[in-house]
Design a protein around this motif. Structure first.
Motif, PDB file in Angstrom:
ATOM      1  N   THR A  33      14.737 -23.790 -52.931  1.00 56.20           N
ATOM      2  CA  THR A  33      14.543 -25.533 -52.712  1.00 56.20           C
ATOM      3  C   THR A  33      15.905 -25.225 -53.504  1.00 56.20           C
ATOM      4  O   THR A  33      16.401 -24.173 -54.121  1.00 56.20           O
ATOM      5  N   HIS A  34      17.066 -26.014 -52.661  1.00 54.53           N
ATOM      6  CA  HIS A  34      18.469 -25.920 -53.195  1.00 54.53           C
ATOM      7  C   HIS A  34      18.650 -27.227 -52.574  1.00 54.53           C
ATOM      8  O   HIS A  34      18.291 -28.488 -52.000  1.00 54.53           O
ATOM      9  N   LEU A  35      20.184 -27.440 -53.558  1.00 51.50           N
ATOM     10  CA  LEU A  35      20.837 -29.544 -52.578  1.00 51.50           C
ATOM     11  C   LEU A  35      21.239 -29.474 -51.449  1.00 51.50           C
ATOM     12  O   LEU A  35      21.970 -28.534 -50.939  1.00 51.50           O
ATOM     13  N   SER A  36      20.718 -30.982 -51.131  1.00 50.60           N
ATOM     14  CA  SER A  36      21.492 -31.125 -49.660  1.00 50.60           C
ATOM     15  C   SER A  36      22.542 -30.851 -49.566  1.00 50.60           C
ATOM     16  O   SER A  36      23.522 -31.400 -50.824  1.00 50.60           O
ATOM     17  N   GLU A  37      23.683 -31.436 -48.517  1.00 50.10           N
ATOM     18  CA  GLU A  37      24.852 -31.773 -48.925  1.00 50.10           C
ATOM     19  C   GLU A  37      24.717 -33.293 -49.532  1.00 50.10           C
ATOM     20  O   GLU A  37      25.897 -33.256 -50.222  1.00 50.10           O
ATOM     21  N   LEU A  38      24.420 -34.088 -49.812  1.00 50.59           N
ATOM     22  CA  LEU A  38      24.169 -35.054 -50.602  1.00 50.59           C
ATOM     23  C   LEU A  38      23.811 -35.397 -51.354  1.00 50.59           C
ATOM     24  O   LEU A  38      23.976 -35.535 -52.367  1.00 50.59           O
ATOM     25  N   GLY A  39      23.007 -34.172 -51.680  1.00 47.40           N
ATOM     26  CA  GLY A  39      22.233 -33.882 -53.462  1.00 47.40           C
ATOM     27  C   GLY A  39      23.301 -33.152 -53.510  1.00 47.40           C
ATOM     28  O   GLY A  39      23.988 -33.600 -54.940  1.00 47.40           O
ATOM     29  N   GLN A  40      24.492 -32.543 -53.389  1.00 46.49           N
ATOM     30  CA  GLN A  40      25.637 -31.799 -53.807  1.00 46.49           C
ATOM     31  C   GLN A  40      26.591 -32.996 -53.806  1.00 46.49           C
ATOM     32  O   GLN A  40      27.647 -32.835 -54.730  1.00 46.49           O
ATOM     33  N   ILE A  99      11.732 -38.301 -56.440  1.00 42.52           N
ATOM     34  CA  ILE A  99      12.316 -38.134 -55.803  1.00 42.52           C
ATOM     35  C   ILE A  99      13.080 -38.444 -54.804  1.00 42.52           C
ATOM     36  O   ILE A  99      13.634 -38.877 -54.646  1.00 42.52           O
ATOM     37  N   GLN A 100      11.549 -38.682 -54.309  1.00 39.94           N
ATOM     38  CA  GLN A 100      11.351 -38.766 -52.956  1.00 39.94           C
ATOM     39  C   GLN A 100      12.219 -40.455 -53.320  1.00 39.94           C
ATOM     40  O   GLN A 100      12.296 -41.062 -51.825  1.00 39.94           O
ATOM     41  N   GLY A 152      18.682 -40.380 -47.581  1.00 41.75           N
ATOM     42  CA  GLY A 152      18.804 -38.784 -47.000  1.00 41.75           C
ATOM     43  C   GLY A 152      18.580 -38.129 -47.867  1.00 41.75           C
ATOM     44  O   GLY A 152      18.288 -38.441 -49.378  1.00 41.75           O
ATOM     45  N   PRO A 153      17.723 -36.633 -47.367  1.00 39.07           N
ATOM     46  CA  PRO A 153      17.430 -36.107 -48.272  1.00 39.07           C
ATOM     47  C   PRO A 153      18.186 -35.908 -49.600  1.00 39.07           C
ATOM     48  O   PRO A 153      19.436 -35.097 -49.411  1.00 39.07           O
ATOM     49  N   LEU A 154      18.356 -35.093 -50.937  1.00 39.17           N
ATOM     50  CA  LEU A 154      18.672 -34.695 -51.810  1.00 39.17           C
ATOM     51  C   LEU A 154      18.214 -32.754 -51.834  1.00 39.17           C
ATOM     52  O   LEU A 154      19.674 -32.455 -52.883  1.00 39.17           O
ATOM     53  N   PHE A 155      17.456 -32.301 -51.475  1.00 42.86           N
ATOM     54  CA  PHE A 155      17.204 -31.076 -51.805  1.00 42.86           C
ATOM     55  C   PHE A 155      16.496 -30.759 -50.523  1.00 42.86           C
ATOM     56  O   PHE A 155      15.793 -31.494 -49.357  1.00 42.86           O
ATOM     57  N   HIS A 156      17.014 -29.549 -49.920  1.00 43.73           N
ATOM     58  CA  HIS A 156      16.378 -29.397 -48.886  1.00 43.73           C
ATOM     59  C   HIS A 156      15.155 -28.100 -49.541  1.00 43.73           C
ATOM     60  O   HIS A 156      15.130 -27.320 -50.863  1.00 43.73           O
ATOM     61  N   ARG A 157      13.267 -28.124 -48.941  1.00 45.22           N
ATOM     62  CA  ARG A 157      12.335 -27.624 -49.280  1.00 45.22           C
ATOM     63  C   ARG A 157      12.132 -26.417 -48.599  1.00 45.22           C
ATOM     64  O   ARG A 157      11.276 -26.773 -47.684  1.00 45.22           O
ATOM     65  N   GLU A 158      12.123 -25.372 -48.898  1.00 44.00           N
ATOM     66  CA  GLU A 158      12.233 -24.618 -48.381  1.00 44.00           C
ATOM     67  C   GLU A 158      11.149 -23.391 -48.974  1.00 44.00           C
ATOM     68  O   GLU A 158      11.571 -23.791 -50.053  1.00 44.00           O
TER      69      GLU A 158
END
Length: 295
Positions: free
Chosen positions: A55-62, A36-37, A45-51
């Motif tokens: 874990t959820h899709l970033s704007e780029l991931g969406q 994924i990295q 850019g990041p595809l996921f926000h890892r909190e």
């Protein structure tokens, strides 16, 4: 971008959990994380926000999700199609047939083949001999029923399936109806109803000319049913392959002095890989009861 990265992305986008996504893809979690990295690096850019716990899709991931999911679905479909082809499932077998070969000669073969292989769609394309040969060479056909004066090109494997003589076709009540055969010399000066796609027309015309025989062409059509209707109406005689005459009211007599015949081949391109469906059809064609050459 590798297919493996796309598959991991789709799994993670569906589960939003690295552990479950790794289990679904049958890989370790670190391996999935690295993939994924790498994908994020390639896409910028990041595809996921890892909190923690979220874990959820970033704007780029969406934005990327529909495209990557479509690629993954297409890859699965391609793999399934390949497996189905090997199992003779959900494939189309495209067969060429010279337009001078009537469907009545191959109908039973196709019905029996389709009964044995219900997941194979049989598509038949007809045309003149040269068109069938060209389509076979280009790969538009898997095989073709074809026969021409002389030999087929060297690049073809040809299995002879049947031979038939050419006959003279007359309207009901014709003055020659009581004859057992018609000599070529008898045709001199007679009105002729021509089949525009007759593959031996030029050869026979030249042979007739050497024998001093000239016919008077009064009508021609690429459609054999039109030719037979015109013969039946009394416009003139016809020259047909024996098993292509379909109107039972017409009078059919052998042509003698000389006789002409043709051999029909099941042709494939030599050296080209054959699908299981094609192999099954050829085997069925070998067992098929083709017409026998009349004595």
């Amino acid at each position: 971008m590798e297919m493996q990265q796309i598959r991991y992305f789709v799994a993670l986008a569906q589960t939003l959990n690295f552990t479950r996504a790794a289990e679904q893809c049958n890989v370790s979690q670190p391996a999935l994380t690295r993939a994924i990295q790498q994908l994020e690096h390639e896409l910028g850019g990041p595809l996921f926000h890892r909190e923690r716990g979220n874990t959820h899709l970033s704007e780029l991931g969406q934005m990327m999700a529909p495209y990557l999911e479509s690629v993954a679905a297409s890859a699965r479909a391609a793999k399934e199609a390949a497996v189905s082809a090997k199992k003779i499932e959900h494939v189309t077998l495209t067969i060429g047939a010279m337009c001078t070969i009537g469907p009545q000669l191959v109908a039973d073969l196709i019905v029996r083949f389709q009964t044995e292989h219900p997941d194979v769609e049989v598509k038949v394309i007809d045309g003149e001999a040269s068109a069938m040969i060209g389509a076979l060479e280009k790969g538009d056909l898997h095989l073709s029923l074809v026969g021409i004066p002389g030999e087929l090109p060297d690049g073809f494997h040809q299995l002879p399936v049947f031979s038939e003589r050419f006959v003279i076709v007359l309207p009901p009540g014709h003055r020659w109806a009581e004859r057992n055969a018609i000599r070529a010399a008898d045709l001199d000066g007679e009105p002729y109803v021509g089949r525009a796609n007759c593959e031996v027309f030029q050869m026979v015309t030249e042979d007739f000319a050497r024998r001093g025989v000239t016919t008077k062409k009064v009508f021609s059509s690429p459609r054999d049913e039109w030719v037979q209707k015109m013969i039946k109406a009394g416009l003139g005689f016809g020259f047909f392959p024996e098993h292509s005459v379909t109107d039972p009211d017409l009078i059919v007599r052998p042509l003698i002095e000389p006789e002409y015949s043709r051999t029909i081949y099941l042709a494939t391109v030599r050296g080209r890989p054959h699908s299981p469906a094609l192999g099954a059809f050829v085997r069925e064609a070998r067992r098929h009861q083709w017409p026998a050459l009349a004595a």
